[in-house]
Design an enzyme around this catalytic site. Structure first.
Site, PDB file in Angstrom:
ATOM      1  N   ARG A 171      18.735  70.585  56.104  1.00 41.02           N
ATOM      2  CA  ARG A 171      18.901  69.658  57.707  1.00 41.02           C
ATOM      3  C   ARG A 171      18.971  68.325  57.305  1.00 41.02           C
ATOM      4  O   ARG A 171      19.907  67.237  57.977  1.00 41.02           O
ATOM      5  CB  ARG A 171      18.152  69.859  58.653  1.00 41.02           C
ATOM      6  CG  ARG A 171      17.482  71.067  59.236  1.00 41.02           C
ATOM      7  CD  ARG A 171      16.238  71.148  59.345  1.00 41.02           C
ATOM      8  NE  ARG A 171      16.012  70.405  60.729  1.00 41.02           N
ATOM      9  CZ  ARG A 171      15.963  70.129  62.283  1.00 41.02           C
ATOM     10  NH1 ARG A 171      16.515  70.663  62.335  1.00 41.02           N
ATOM     11  NH2 ARG A 171      15.495  68.895  62.775  1.00 41.02           N
ATOM     12  N   ARG A 175      22.733  62.257  49.956  1.00 40.02           N
ATOM     13  CA  ARG A 175      24.402  61.546  50.203  1.00 40.02           C
ATOM     14  C   ARG A 175      24.237  60.020  48.558  1.00 40.02           C
ATOM     15  O   ARG A 175      22.650  59.824  48.621  1.00 40.02           O
ATOM     16  CB  ARG A 175      24.705  60.322  50.574  1.00 40.02           C
ATOM     17  CG  ARG A 175      23.730  59.949  51.688  1.00 40.02           C
ATOM     18  CD  ARG A 175      24.451  59.548  52.567  1.00 40.02           C
ATOM     19  NE  ARG A 175      24.734  60.139  54.130  1.00 40.02           N
ATOM     20  CZ  ARG A 175      23.766  59.935  55.388  1.00 40.02           C
ATOM     21  NH1 ARG A 175      22.577  59.229  54.786  1.00 40.02           N
ATOM     22  NH2 ARG A 175      24.070  60.532  56.133  1.00 40.02           N
ATOM     23  N   ARG A 248       4.831  77.105  64.346  1.00 37.35           N
ATOM     24  CA  ARG A 248       3.622  75.763  64.187  1.00 37.35           C
ATOM     25  C   ARG A 248       3.952  75.275  65.372  1.00 37.35           C
ATOM     26  O   ARG A 248       3.757  74.909  65.980  1.00 37.35           O
ATOM     27  CB  ARG A 248       4.532  75.433  62.821  1.00 37.35           C
ATOM     28  CG  ARG A 248       4.128  75.758  61.355  1.00 37.35           C
ATOM     29  CD  ARG A 248       3.050  75.932  61.309  1.00 37.35           C
ATOM     30  NE  ARG A 248       2.780  74.663  60.302  1.00 37.35           N
ATOM     31  CZ  ARG A 248       1.617  74.897  59.722  1.00 37.35           C
ATOM     32  NH1 ARG A 248       0.396  75.754  59.647  1.00 37.35           N
ATOM     33  NH2 ARG A 248       1.060  73.732  59.232  1.00 37.35           N
ATOM     34  N   ARG A 279       3.058  62.176  59.660  1.00 35.51           N
ATOM     35  CA  ARG A 279       4.161  61.320  60.256  1.00 35.51           C
ATOM     36  C   ARG A 279       3.673  60.727  60.920  1.00 35.51           C
ATOM     37  O   ARG A 279       2.258  61.366  61.562  1.00 35.51           O
ATOM     38  CB  ARG A 279       5.558  61.137  60.220  1.00 35.51           C
ATOM     39  CG  ARG A 279       5.110  62.127  61.150  1.00 35.51           C
ATOM     40  CD  ARG A 279       7.333  62.850  60.643  1.00 35.51           C
ATOM     41  NE  ARG A 279       7.347  63.846  62.326  1.00 35.51           N
ATOM     42  CZ  ARG A 279       8.332  64.737  62.455  1.00 35.51           C
ATOM     43  NH1 ARG A 279       9.334  64.196  61.658  1.00 35.51           N
ATOM     44  NH2 ARG A 279       8.644  65.877  63.110  1.00 35.51           N
ATOM     45  N   GLU A 299       0.512  62.646  63.671  1.00 30.00           N
ATOM     46  CA  GLU A 299       1.067  63.382  63.419  1.00 30.00           C
ATOM     47  C   GLU A 299       0.413  64.574  62.612  1.00 30.00           C
ATOM     48  O   GLU A 299       0.686  64.470  61.308  1.00 30.00           O
ATOM     49  CB  GLU A 299       2.382  63.907  63.061  1.00 30.00           C
ATOM     50  CG  GLU A 299       3.224  65.312  63.986  1.00 30.00           C
ATOM     51  CD  GLU A 299       4.772  65.213  64.128  1.00 30.00           C
ATOM     52  OE1 GLU A 299       4.950  64.045  64.494  1.00 30.00           O
ATOM     53  OE2 GLU A 299       5.587  66.123  63.440  1.00 30.00           O
ATOM     54  N   TYR A 347      15.014  76.518  65.905  1.00 31.40           N
ATOM     55  CA  TYR A 347      14.670  75.676  65.336  1.00 31.40           C
ATOM     56  C   TYR A 347      15.907  74.304  65.574  1.00 31.40           C
ATOM     57  O   TYR A 347      16.174  74.166  64.869  1.00 31.40           O
ATOM     58  CB  TYR A 347      14.483  75.761  63.881  1.00 31.40           C
ATOM     59  CG  TYR A 347      13.300  74.492  62.929  1.00 31.40           C
ATOM     60  CD1 TYR A 347      13.662  73.279  63.689  1.00 31.40           C
ATOM     61  CD2 TYR A 347      13.204  73.813  61.736  1.00 31.40           C
ATOM     62  CE1 TYR A 347      13.358  71.782  63.530  1.00 31.40           C
ATOM     63  CE2 TYR A 347      13.620  73.046  60.893  1.00 31.40           C
ATOM     64  CZ  TYR A 347      12.948  72.141  62.291  1.00 31.40           C
ATOM     65  OH  TYR A 347      12.406  70.862  61.266  1.00 31.40           O
ATOM     66  N   ASP A 349      17.363  71.702  67.406  1.00 31.86           N
ATOM     67  CA  ASP A 349      17.799  70.321  68.151  1.00 31.86           C
ATOM     68  C   ASP A 349      18.235  70.245  69.280  1.00 31.86           C
ATOM     69  O   ASP A 349      18.737  70.770  69.777  1.00 31.86           O
ATOM     70  CB  ASP A 349      18.984  69.232  66.682  1.00 31.86           C
ATOM     71  CG  ASP A 349      18.375  69.214  65.688  1.00 31.86           C
ATOM     72  OD1 ASP A 349      16.936  69.546  65.348  1.00 31.86           O
ATOM     73  OD2 ASP A 349      18.637  69.431  64.696  1.00 31.86           O
TER      74      ASP A 349
HETATM   75  N1  UDP Z   1      11.570  67.231  55.031  1.00 32.02           N
HETATM   76  C1  UDP Z   1      10.339  66.364  53.566  1.00 32.02           C
HETATM   77  N2  UDP Z   1      10.027  65.551  52.823  1.00 32.02           N
HETATM   78  C2  UDP Z   1      10.029  64.161  54.208  1.00 32.02           C
HETATM   79  C3  UDP Z   1      10.956  63.973  55.412  1.00 32.02           C
HETATM   80  C4  UDP Z   1      11.193  66.331  56.043  1.00 32.02           C
HETATM   81  O1  UDP Z   1       9.899  67.090  52.647  1.00 32.02           O
HETATM   82  O2  UDP Z   1      10.040  62.839  54.143  1.00 32.02           O
HETATM   83  C5  UDP Z   1      11.710  69.283  55.079  1.00 32.02           C
HETATM   84  C6  UDP Z   1      10.458  69.276  55.270  1.00 32.02           C
HETATM   85  O3  UDP Z   1      10.777  70.321  54.778  1.00 32.02           O
HETATM   86  C7  UDP Z   1      10.536  69.543  57.112  1.00 32.02           C
HETATM   87  C8  UDP Z   1      12.756  69.602  56.736  1.00 32.02           C
HETATM   88  O4  UDP Z   1      12.735  68.675  54.937  1.00 32.02           O
HETATM   89  O5  UDP Z   1      10.243  70.286  57.238  1.00 32.02           O
HETATM   90  C9  UDP Z   1      12.932  68.831  58.222  1.00 32.02           C
HETATM   91  O6  UDP Z   1      12.592  67.980  58.858  1.00 32.02           O
HETATM   92  P1  UDP Z   1      13.069  66.950  59.790  1.00 32.02           P
HETATM   93  O7  UDP Z   1      12.372  65.887  59.785  1.00 32.02           O
HETATM   94  O8  UDP Z   1      13.902  67.349  60.082  1.00 32.02           O
HETATM   95  O9  UDP Z   1      12.122  67.806  60.984  1.00 32.02           O
HETATM   96  P2  UDP Z   1      12.251  67.811  62.173  1.00 32.02           P
HETATM   97  O10 UDP Z   1      11.955  66.038  62.736  1.00 32.02           O
HETATM   98  O11 UDP Z   1      12.389  68.664  63.445  1.00 32.02           O
HETATM   99  O12 UDP Z   1      10.355  67.734  61.965  1.00 32.02           O
END
Ligand code: UDP
Length: 365
Positions: A171, A175, A248, A279, A299, A347, A349
Site C-alpha cells: 500500500r 520513491r 484487529r 500513532r 491509537e 481491507y 479504503d
Molecule cells: N507501515 C509501517 N510503518 C509505518 C506506517 C505503515 O510499517 O510507519 C506498514 C504497516 O504494516 C501498516 C501498513 O504499512 O499495516 C499500511 O499502513 P497504512 O498507514 O496504510 O494503514 P492504515 O492507515 O490503514 O492503518
C-alpha cells in the site's frame, strides 16, 4: 410497513447503496447498532475541531468517477497526508522517499540512496517475497525495515511480519524523489466540515433507526423488507457456524490539550515497540485548524474480541480460506447481499468501498 431494502449498517457502503436505491425508486430502512450514522468515518465536533472518532480517514483515489461521486456530497480541501515517523529519538518522513533516506544515511542524491538500498536488497531480499518481512526487505532493505516497518507492523497487526501477507506493505509508496505525499493517487483531501455530513446527505429522506441491533430487530420484524444488505461481520451473520474470522481492533485515548499545536502534523507514527501506541493523530491539522485548543488521539491496536468494534480484517491465508467458505453460503442467499469491509472481509479504503457499493448498485438495481 414493508421496505424494498433493509440496510444493516449506516457506514459509507450502506449509505451509498441507500442513496442510489432511493434514486432508483426503492424504499430503504437503514439500521445501525451505534447511536450515530457514518460508521467508522464518523466525526465528532470537539472544541470546534472535527475529531475522527474511529481513526484518521484521508480520502484518496485515482478513480475520477469515485472522486466526482463523493464531491456531490462535500467540498474537499487540499490536505495531503505526509506523516512522520518517530523511532526512538529519531524522526523520519514517510512514506519511504529521499527525505527518509537522506536522514537515515546522511546522503543527498537518488544515486547514493539506490546504492545503499540495492546493497541491502541483495543481501537480505528474495526474488519472490512470500510474506511481509520478505516483501519489505526486498523492497526497502534492512535499515528501513528495522527502523520504520518491523515493530510498527507487529504492533498494528499483533503478529510477526513473517506471518503477515505481503500486500499490506505494498500500500505504501516507495520513491527516489523528495516527496512526502503518503499516497500516489491523483485525488486527495478531507471533506470540509468532516465526514458525517457526507453520510447525512446520502441518507436524507431515508428512514434510519439507530441503537438497533440487527439480530434482535430481525427476530421481531422478520418481514420488514424484501431484501437485506448486510454490512456487518459476515461470520457473525452466520452465527460463527464455520468458525471465527480474525480482526484487529483499535482503541483511542483522546485528549483535549490547552495548546494550539501539539505535534505540528496530523499523523505521527511511533515505529518502535517501546512505545505502546502506534500513532498520535492531531485532528485539527486535517483542516488547517487555528483553534486555541487541540485534540489528540493516541491509537492502540489489539486483537478483536466479541463485544468490541472490529476495524481491520486480517487477510492471511487461513482467514481468507474461511471467508471463502462463508462467501459460498452468501452466494446461495437470494434475499441477502453483503458489503463493506466487514461483509466482504477486505481491507478496503474509502474509495474502494464506494467503488464496490456502486458495482453492487449496478447488479442489484
Ligand atoms: N507501515 C509501517 N510503518 C509505518 C506506517 C505503515 O510499517 O510507519 C506498514 C504497516 O504494516 C501498516 C501498513 O504499512 O499495516 C499500511 O499502513 P497504512 O498507514 O496504510 O494503514 P492504515 O492507515 O490503514 O492503518
Amino acid at each position: 410497513m414493508k421496505y424494498d431494502y433493509l440496510i444493516v449498517g449506516a457506514g459509507l457502503y450502506g449509505a451509498v447503496f441507500a442513496y442510489e436505491a432511493k434514486k432508483a425508486g426503492k424504499t430503504c430502512l437503514v439500521i445501525d447498532k451505534r447511536a450515530h450514522i457514518a460508521g467508522n468515518i464518523y466525526c465528532e465536533n470537539i472544541e470546534d475541531i472535527n475529531v475522527h472518532k474511529y481513526g484518521a480517514h484521508i480520502f484518496h483515489t485515482s478513480n475520477k468517477e469515485v472522486w466526482d461521486y463523493i464531491n456531490q456530497f462535500a467540498e474537499f480541501n487540499h490536505y495531503i497526508n505526509s506523516p512522520v515517523a518517530v523511532y526512538k529519538d529519531e524522526l523520519y518522513n514517510l512514506p519511504f522517499n529521499m527525505n527518509t533516506f537522506s536522514k537515515l544515511w546522511n546522503i543527498r542524491t537518488p544515486e547514493e540512496a539506490k546504492e545503499i538500498i540495492d546493497k541491502q536488497r541483495a543481501e537480505y531480499g528474495v526474488e519472490d517475497p512470500k510474506n511481509l518481512e520478505e516483501q519489505a526487505l526486498s523492497l526497502a532493505g534492512k535499515d528501513v525495515y528495522e527502523k520504520l516497518i518491523k515493530e510498527y507492523t507487529e504492533k498494528q497487526w499483533g503478529r510477526p511480519c513473517r506471518e503477515l501477507p505481503a500486500f499490506i506493505i505494498k500500500r505504501l509508496p516507495f520513491r527516489f524523489i523528495y516527496d512526502n505525499n503518503y499516497f500516489n493517487d491523483r485525488y486527495q483531501g478531507i471533506p470540509v466540515g468532516g465526514y458525517t455530513k457526507i453520510v447525512e446527505k446520502m441518507l436524507e429522506g431515508i428512514d434510519v433507526k439507530l441503537n438497533t441491533d440487527y439480530f434482535e430487530f430481525i427476530k421481531e420484524n422478520p418481514d420488514i423488507a424484501d431484501k437485506t444488505l448486510f454490512t456487518g461481520m459476515i461470520d457473525e451473520f452466520y452465527g460463527y457456524k464455520l468458525g471465527t474470522l480474525q480482526y484487529r481492533t483499535v482503541r483511542f485515548e483522546t485528549e483535549v490539550l490547552d495548546c494550539e499545536n501539539y505535534q505540528g502534523n496530523a499523523v505521527v507514527n511511533y515505529t518502535s515497540h517501546e512505545v505502546p501506541f502506534t500513532r498520535i493523530i492531531e485532528h485539527k491539522h486535517f483542516e488547517f485548524g487555528k483553534q486555541p485548543k487541540t485534540v489528540i488521539s493516541r491509537e492502540y491496536s489489539s486483537e478483536w474480541k466479541p463485544g468490541i468494534e472490529p476495524y481491520y480484517p486480517i487477510n492471511n491465508d487461513e482467514n481468507n480460506e474461511l471467508f471463502a467458505k462463508y462467501r459460498e453460503l452468501a452466494d446461495k442467499e437470494e434475499k441477502v447481499i453483503f458489503g463493506g469491509r466487514l461483509g466482504n472481509y477486505k481491507y478496503y479504503d474509502m474509495d474502494k468501498v464506494i467503488e464496490a457499493a456502486l458495482e453492487m448498485v449496478k447488479t442489484e438495481l
